[in-house]
Each structure stands twice: as C-alpha cells, then as structure tokens.
Design an enzyme around this catalytic site. Structure first.
Site, PDB file in Angstrom:
ATOM      1  N   ASN A 134       0.873  -1.169   0.000  1.00 27.78           N
ATOM      2  CA  ASN A 134       0.000   0.000   0.000  1.00 27.78           C
ATOM      3  C   ASN A 134       0.912   1.221   0.000  1.00 27.78           C
ATOM      4  O   ASN A 134       1.454   1.607   1.038  1.00 27.78           O
ATOM      5  CB  ASN A 134      -0.887  -0.041   1.250  1.00 27.78           C
ATOM      6  CG  ASN A 134      -1.873   1.117   1.301  1.00 27.78           C
ATOM      7  OD1 ASN A 134      -1.860   1.993   0.447  1.00 27.78           O
ATOM      8  ND2 ASN A 134      -2.720   1.116   2.319  1.00 27.78           N
ATOM      9  N   ARG A 188      -2.855  -2.115  -3.205  1.00 31.23           N
ATOM     10  CA  ARG A 188      -4.026  -1.271  -3.029  1.00 31.23           C
ATOM     11  C   ARG A 188      -3.916  -0.120  -4.023  1.00 31.23           C
ATOM     12  O   ARG A 188      -2.933   0.623  -4.009  1.00 31.23           O
ATOM     13  CB  ARG A 188      -4.054  -0.722  -1.610  1.00 31.23           C
ATOM     14  CG  ARG A 188      -5.257   0.119  -1.385  1.00 31.23           C
ATOM     15  CD  ARG A 188      -5.253   0.722  -0.027  1.00 31.23           C
ATOM     16  NE  ARG A 188      -6.539   1.338   0.206  1.00 31.23           N
ATOM     17  CZ  ARG A 188      -6.911   1.810   1.368  1.00 31.23           C
ATOM     18  NH1 ARG A 188      -6.117   1.715   2.392  1.00 31.23           N
ATOM     19  NH2 ARG A 188      -8.087   2.369   1.506  1.00 31.23           N
ATOM     20  N   HIS A 246     -12.835   3.655  -0.154  1.00 26.71           N
ATOM     21  CA  HIS A 246     -12.785   2.751   1.013  1.00 26.71           C
ATOM     22  C   HIS A 246     -13.487   1.435   0.708  1.00 26.71           C
ATOM     23  O   HIS A 246     -13.971   0.733   1.601  1.00 26.71           O
ATOM     24  CB  HIS A 246     -13.442   3.383   2.276  1.00 26.71           C
ATOM     25  CG  HIS A 246     -12.658   4.525   2.850  1.00 26.71           C
ATOM     26  ND1 HIS A 246     -13.244   5.673   3.317  1.00 26.71           N
ATOM     27  CD2 HIS A 246     -11.331   4.679   3.041  1.00 26.71           C
ATOM     28  CE1 HIS A 246     -12.320   6.505   3.764  1.00 26.71           C
ATOM     29  NE2 HIS A 246     -11.140   5.913   3.605  1.00 26.71           N
ATOM     30  N   ARG A 284      -9.286  16.662   5.442  1.00 25.79           N
ATOM     31  CA  ARG A 284     -10.105  16.960   4.254  1.00 25.79           C
ATOM     32  C   ARG A 284     -11.441  17.551   4.692  1.00 25.79           C
ATOM     33  O   ARG A 284     -11.989  17.152   5.716  1.00 25.79           O
ATOM     34  CB  ARG A 284     -10.369  15.680   3.445  1.00 25.79           C
ATOM     35  CG  ARG A 284      -9.148  15.184   2.687  1.00 25.79           C
ATOM     36  CD  ARG A 284      -9.380  13.827   2.075  1.00 25.79           C
ATOM     37  NE  ARG A 284      -8.540  12.829   2.702  1.00 25.79           N
ATOM     38  CZ  ARG A 284      -8.670  11.517   2.514  1.00 25.79           C
ATOM     39  NH1 ARG A 284      -9.596  11.040   1.704  1.00 25.79           N
ATOM     40  NH2 ARG A 284      -7.861  10.667   3.129  1.00 25.79           N
ATOM     41  N   GLU A 326      -8.316  -4.375   5.398  1.00 28.12           N
ATOM     42  CA  GLU A 326      -8.201  -4.190   3.946  1.00 28.12           C
ATOM     43  C   GLU A 326      -7.099  -5.069   3.370  1.00 28.12           C
ATOM     44  O   GLU A 326      -7.224  -5.581   2.253  1.00 28.12           O
ATOM     45  CB  GLU A 326      -7.914  -2.714   3.647  1.00 28.12           C
ATOM     46  CG  GLU A 326      -9.110  -1.829   3.925  1.00 28.12           C
ATOM     47  CD  GLU A 326      -8.748  -0.422   4.353  1.00 28.12           C
ATOM     48  OE1 GLU A 326      -8.024  -0.269   5.364  1.00 28.12           O
ATOM     49  OE2 GLU A 326      -9.184   0.527   3.687  1.00 28.12           O
TER      50      GLU A 326
END
Ligand code: AMP
Length: 397
Positions: free
Chosen positions: A9, A93, A181, A241, A379
């Site tokens: 990742n 990912r 996600h 964000r 994940e």
C-alpha cells in the site's frame, strides 16, 4: 515449502506492506511493516503478528530514499523473511479503478498504462499506488501483480447514485461519483454474516471513521450508496479533508481571494477537516483530550455531519437493520460511537453503554431495533484474498 503473498500500500510519503502465508485454506498474517518519511526522514519498522517490534532501521534526516530506494529495502527485508515460503504474487491497493475495473485485475504493462489514465482522478494517491507496480514489472516481470481498487465495491450502486446533475457529456466522460474505502467495506460485508445474519441479508450502514472517513449503505452485501464521490474529498469532514462543501465556495476563493487550483487542492485535502476547524490537530485523540472550545466545535461538526449522512443513507436504504463502526476512530473511540448512536436513537439504535465502553463487537442493547457493531476492518486481508484467488484462477485457466 508454502506459498506467500505480499500486500503493498504505497502512499506519497510511506510504503506499507504485509506478508501473508498460505496455510491450508487460510491466509495467515505474518510480518507487516512500513517505510515512512521516505523523502524526509526515512524509518523502517516491521512488526510480528502480535504487534511486537521485529526490525527497525532509520536514516539521517534529509535522506531521500524515495519510492525506489524504499521498495528496494522492503524487498531485501522480505527476502530474508521468505526462507520457507515461495512468493507467488504481490497485491496492491490502488485507489482508482475508474468505471472499468469492477474487480481486481492482474496488471501487465497495458493495464498499467490504463490505470495511469486515472491519475487526474486521484492525483494525491494514484501515482504513488502505481509506482511499485511499475518498478516490479520492470525488475521481476514474471511475478504476478494484482491491483485491488478502492472504487470497485461501489460499482454496484445504481446509476442515479453515481450521477452528478451535470450535462450528460460530462457524465459520459466519467465525471461521476465513484466512492472509496471499497476494500474496507467489502471486508466488513464479507464478515458481517458471522456477526449479524439479519443485517448481512438486509440493510446496513458502515461507518469507516479513520483519518479518511466515509459511510456506505449496504443492501444484502452490495454497496448502494456512499458518501465519497468523484474524489475522496466528498462526504464527511476528515482528519484534514473538508468533506462536502458548496462548490460555490471554491469559485469564490478563486475569484475573490486569488487562490490557485494548487492552493485550493492544499486547502481542501490537507488544511481542512478536524485540523482546519480546530486549528489544533487532525488526530481525534488529541481533540478529545483538549479543553479548547475549537476542539469541541470540530468534534460537534464531525458528529453532526455523520448524523446527516446517516439519515440520508437510511433513507436511500428504505430502512435499517444495523450500523457498523470501523477504522481508527470507529474501532477505538467509545465517546464518538456513543454520540453517533445517541443521534441515531430516532431510527432505532439503543446503545448499551457498558458494551460500548468494552469495545464490542455488539454495542447495542439486546432488543435494539437497529443493532450497532464494532468490527475491525482488514483491507490487507481483503487484498490478499483477491490476489490469491486471481492467481489461482489464472493458473487454473
Ligand atoms: P486510520 O486511518 O483508520 O488508521 O485511523 C487513524 C485515526 O484514528 C487517527 O487519526 C486517530 O484520530 C484515530 N484514533 C485512533 N485511536 C483512537 C482512539 N483511541 N480514540 C480516538 N481516535 C482514535
């Protein structure tokens, strides 16, 4: 000799990796780690499955290992790890799979070129996600590499949930809501039957509350709506964000304040959210520990926006059987979970305070009309499963 899969990742300043070993029908986590500060102050850490530190290295401040140097160090480390097992593939990912990639894909140079076309859709993530794929394709072209996308799980959302009210030619050109996600939501959907069979077959809202945050409405295991859109900046306020905001604000800032596109990008991705509102920190732990009213306002706004999105997603689902908290804040903060659940009392969530403080997995009362769960996301395991499946399929073909 067993088979092994490495998950990568890669971000702008760090590369995370996890090693999984195939044992019978299971994928067992082995070592995991990361190289962080790759352009500033590189530090390598590797941990055993129980979380204990296995290896640590650091470089002097100012060392620019970059993605290439960092990847080389990780590969060298993994070589020493993989004595009894054979590496059969690498799973990556990748944030954006566009409209085309509804499933993971084994990457060759043609597919890599296609994935590079999505860089403008996720400029802060996609180029970094693709760098290790390119390097490994150059160095070990025969090693299967699988890209798993954060967008794929949401390709089941109905067209109306994907569209912006923009002229048709822009929609046709891919300016649509993708959602992110997805690997986290897919993992939660895959394990939900073990926790709550009714919700798994019915209607669930999953709250992925980490540094990035979003929510997803899942109906019988399929995503039907999510709070993130064309980019990972829409929806909830996050660590840094801003989440959803009137697009007129951006026009105003450009027109009246002379801000450039890059200034706006910095503002909405790295200077807003919990950090921007509080002026203190992007880390929920720091805000919860602070007495400053600005920290309280940032948390109030965060909770309020979750409340709004929960109502909207419940309306889209047309009912609700369960809510699931996951990711850093969702898994660890009983305070945030309590406030979200209190706000969701109107829809039938009855929190059990003791179970919530204990961390779950079930945190609602026995007879709560809508169940509330805490389920840690994974994940990496989702990517490892996809990678193994695809490699097995390709070999069997
Ligand atoms: P993630 O992106 O899923 O790794 O989540 C990272 C975020 O989880 C951090 O920025 C923290 O704000 C938050 N977090 C982790 N532990 C806690 C905790 N005990 N209480 C509140 N927030 C937490």
């Amino acid at each position: 000799m067993g088979r092994a899969i490495v998950i990568v990742n890669a971000g702008s300043s760090s590369i995370k990796f996890s090693l999984f070993l195939e044992r019978g029908d299971d994928l067992v986590p082995d070592v995991r780690g990361q190289m962080e500060g790759i352009y500033t102050f590189p530090r390598f850490t590797a941990k055993n499955p129980d979380g204990s530190l296995k290896t640590e290295n650091s470089w002097p401040q100012g060392t620019q290992l970059g993605h290439d140097g960092s990847l080389e160090h990780i590969v060298a480390f993994l070589r020493t790890e993989l004595v009894d097992d054979q590496l059969i593939g690498v799973g990556h990912r990748v944030v954006h799979g566009g409209q085309k990639y509804t499933q993971p894909v084994q990457v060759d140079s043609n597919i890599l070129t296609e994935l590079e076309k999505f860089i403008p859709l996720a400029p802060l993530h996609q180029p970094h996600n693709l760098t290790p794929i390119r390097r490994l394709l150059e160095r070990v072209p025969d090693l299967p590499q699988v890209a798993c996308f954060d967008t794929s799980f949401h390709r089941t959302t109905p067209p109306v949930a994907q569209m912006f009210a923009l002229p048709k030619e822009l929609t046709d050109d891919g300016i649509v809501r993708y959602g992110f996600h997805g690997l986290s939501y897919e993992y939660i959907a895959s394990v939900l039957p073990q926790f709550d069979a009714k919700a798994a077959a019915g209607k669930t809202i999953v709250l992925h509350l980490g540094n990035g945050a979003s929510m997803c409405a899942i109906d019988a295991g399929r995503s039907i709506s999510s709070t993130m859109g064309f980019t990972a900046v829409e929806g909830l306020p996050m660590g840094t964000r801003c989440g959803s905001m009137d697009p007129g604000v951006i026009l105003f800032l450009m027109d009246q304040r002379g801000m450039s596109i890059r200034d706006i990008e910095k503002l909405i991705y790295t200077q807003s959210g919990l950090l921007g509102v509080s002026g203190i920190s992007s880390d929920m732990r720091a805000l919860l520990a602070s007495d400053d009213t600005k920290a309280k306002i940032a948390i109030d706004l965060y909770i309020y926006r979750i409340r709004r999105e929960l109502g909207a997603l419940a309306a889209v689902l047309g009912g609700l059987d369960a809510i699931v908290f996951t990711a850093g804040i969702g898994e660890n903060s009983a305070i945030i979970r309590r406030r979200v659940c209190q706000d969701a009392a109107w829809i039938g969530v009855e929190l059990d305070e003791n179970k919530n403080t204990a961390g779950g997995p079930l945190i609602s009362k026995k007879n709560s009309r809508v169940a509330a769960w805490v389920i840690p996301t994974n994940e990496e395991l989702m990517i490892a499963r996809h990678t193994l499946n695809l490699i097995n399929k390709t070999k069997g073909a």
